[in-house]
Write an enzyme that holds these catalytic residues in place. Sequence first.
Site, PDB file in Angstrom:
ATOM      1  CE  LYS A  75      -2.276   7.230  -1.314  1.00  0.00           C
ATOM      2  NZ  LYS A  75      -3.508   7.630  -2.050  1.00  0.00           N
ATOM      3  CE1 TYR A 114      -3.325   2.923   0.755  1.00  0.00           C
ATOM      4  CE2 TYR A 114      -1.795   3.486   2.530  1.00  0.00           C
ATOM      5  CZ  TYR A 114      -2.877   3.808   1.719  1.00  0.00           C
ATOM      6  OH  TYR A 114      -3.485   5.031   1.865  1.00  0.00           O
TER       7      TYR A 114
END
Length: 331
Positions: free
Chosen positions: A185, A181
Amino acid sequence: MSSAPQSPRWDVHRLPHARGRAFLVTGGNAGIGYFVAEQLAGTGATVVLGSRDRAKAEAALAAIGARVPDARVRHVPLDLADLASLPASVDALGLDRLDAVVHNAGVALDHPPRRETADGHELMFATNHLGHFALTHYLAPLLTATPGSRIVTTGSFAAKSERLDLDDLQSTHDYQPKRAYARSKLAQMLFALELDRRLRVGGSTTLSVLVHPGGALDSLTPSRPPVHVRTTGERLSRLPLGLVVQGKDAAAWPAVRAVLDPGVRGGEMLSPRAFGLRGTPRVEPLWSHLSDTRTAARLWAASRDLVGADPAFTAPTGSGRTKGSATGVGV
């Protein structure tokens, strides 16, 4: 002695009017994206919520309508994990210009196993980065037709301590959800900055601006039924955390400022004022690894190859584009 006039201090509670302008917020049906949409709707602008869940989008539209009289808000189906569906989503906007898009939607998985999209891409990297990369490509004609348009990309504090593995962008080996994750980002953030460099080289008036919302908790977020309901018990139990982090309404402020503030410049990063975690938004110096132009360029090339599209912005020709022409960007 006289001094040059200064721009008025940005006030998150007194937003400028934006009637006649159009904004798209991906993931505008929930979380921070909902509050970005609600605050932008309060300026009189037309706000489009991009969401793959129609029921949740309709709930968000109702919640915004209850708080913003005469709000101009609507929904378009948008599934960033389904690359083939994106041209139809852009056509469904029914616009011939777009003043800003807020790349806000995202997915975060907490546990294995690793999941893939129908295109064979790791789900978080596909949704958070590749989908927005491709969407920017399809939105380019609408943004180009709008002088001074903005592409606002939402990063994350989680990316501050991460680095990309350019040989394994999709976490095929040693999959760890939280790391995957954070890297997705980081990819978004590097994309936003590389995009602005390319826009400047190409002489475009479109700006690419990076934001990160800081720390945001549901328990500190005001209720917006039926989108979000906060109980008194939740509010009281987490009240001390309000000294360090904030609710999702305040976490929306950097993106809203990036869309509306005429003083914002391309390539800047806006974040909460207090240690990047809470408070009113300000321009923050870029983290050192975000200035790695070589990695950003390699990421761009890899993303282009994975999605089969290359966001390109050229000066508009003729008298403008007509509705339904938003997919006509060459790759």
